[in-house]
Design an enzyme around this catalytic site. Structure first.
Site, PDB file in Angstrom:
ATOM      1  N   SER A  68       0.679   1.625  -2.552  1.00  0.00           N
ATOM      2  CA  SER A  68       1.667   2.668  -2.308  1.00  0.00           C
ATOM      3  C   SER A  68       0.994   3.909  -1.713  1.00  0.00           C
ATOM      4  O   SER A  68       0.285   3.805  -0.720  1.00  0.00           O
ATOM      5  CB  SER A  68       2.405   2.983  -3.615  1.00  0.00           C
ATOM      6  OG  SER A  68       3.611   3.662  -3.377  1.00  0.00           O
ATOM      7  N   ASP A 181       6.895  -2.300  -2.327  1.00  0.00           N
ATOM      8  CA  ASP A 181       5.837  -1.476  -2.920  1.00  0.00           C
ATOM      9  C   ASP A 181       4.790  -2.305  -3.684  1.00  0.00           C
ATOM     10  O   ASP A 181       5.117  -3.094  -4.570  1.00  0.00           O
ATOM     11  CB  ASP A 181       6.488  -0.478  -3.878  1.00  0.00           C
ATOM     12  CG  ASP A 181       5.605   0.692  -4.223  1.00  0.00           C
ATOM     13  OD1 ASP A 181       4.391   0.492  -4.432  1.00  0.00           O
ATOM     14  OD2 ASP A 181       6.124   1.820  -4.280  1.00  0.00           O
TER      15      ASP A 181
END
Length: 302
Positions: A68, A181
């Site tokens: 991320s 993610d």
């Protein structure tokens, strides 16, 4: 294989012609420090402060991995962008620099603008061009598997995928995979950092917000829910970490871009607190040639 006692007795009576290998002095393997950066969206700017302090104090980093927001910082640093340059870009960054509002069935924002942002931030755009081994993790939203990108190929698409927060960003398609993610499957990529060659792993973890940070919108609620789930599974990455650095960002929400410098300073302060332990071991290694860093000296430290 069975060996009769008589044979053992004759072996014991013999005088060895050379010292057995088990008594020869082992040549220690070189210490290779890896850094694993977790997610956190805007709060990921704290990672920059950690890297800045490590660099200023000549702590060698041999490889780096991220998920991320940590993937952006890790890739930028591995490409040769300095912590100061990353901090400046982060302080000037706004959500619309990396996202375009576009209502869709699988998300309300597209991440195509992130490519332009990354092309400006990174010095190189392929894994094989990086100045140190780099790893990026995304998550296959269909299978739940962690998808690891490393060694060769384009870095931009994997970073976009690793930053595709579910519900907010639309998933990124990579071949037949639909990716979201990386922090969903791997909160902090400590194991990947070790697989990249690290003998000792520094994990940077951004802890869950405290009671003072009350959720005020849907995304705050979703983010807090993910943090609660992650707090139940921390052992899965902590067991692969030798040192855990936790910047105090508990009062900051995921989208706190207006507090960029405060986030960077939080990372700097956390790294400075860990510095004596790091310096003692790396200095000992440099002056004596010893590579021994006791895991008990590092593990669990914050």
């Amino acid at each position: 294989m069975k060996i009769a006692w008589g044979n053992w007795a004759s072996l014991l009576r013999r005088k060895p012609s050379r010292p057995p290998e088990m008594f020869t002095e082992a040549v220690p393997a070189p210490v290779r420090i890896g850094v694993a950066l977790g997610g956190g969206f805007a709060r990921g700017l704290a990672h920059v402060g950690v890297l800045s302090v490590l660099e200023q104090n000549h702590i060698p980093i041999h490889c780096i991995a991220g998920v991320s927001a940590g993937a952006i910082v890790a890739a930028a640093y591995a490409s040769g962008t300095t912590p100061e340059e990353i901090a400046r870009a982060g302080c000037a960054m706004r959500f619309t620099d990396v996202a375009r509002w576009t209502i869709g069935r699988m998300g309300i924002a597209g991440s195509d603008r992130m490519e332009r942002f990354l092309r400006k931030l990174l010095k190189h755009y392929a894994f094989e061009e990086m100045r140190m081994p780099l790893g990026v993790v995304a998550t296959d939203v269909v299978t739940g598997e962690a998808m690891v990108f490393r060694d060769r190929g384009d870095v931009v698409l994997p970073i976009r995928a690793s930053c595709s927060y579910p519900g907010l960003f639309q998933p990124v398609r990579c071949g037949t995979r639909l990716l979201v993610d990386g922090a969903i499957s791997t909160e902090v990529p400590a194991l990947l950092t070790r697989l990249l060659g690290a003998t000792h792993v520094i994990s940077v973890h951004l802890p869950m917000q405290g009671a003072a940070a009350i959720p005020t919108n849907m995304f705050h609620v979703i983010n807090r829910c993910f943090q609660i789930l992650h707090s139940r599974t921390e052992i899965t990455w902590r067991q692969h970490s030798d040192l855990v650095i936790e910047p105090d960002v508990r009062g900051m929400e995921w989208d706190a871009f207006d507090s960029a410098m405060q986030l960077v300073r939080a990372g700097e302060e956390a790294a400075r607190q860990a510095l004596p332990r790091l310096q003692a071991h790396t200095h000992h290694n440099a002056t004596t040639g010893s590579t021994l860093i006791a895991r008990s000296d590092w593990e669990g430290a914050s």
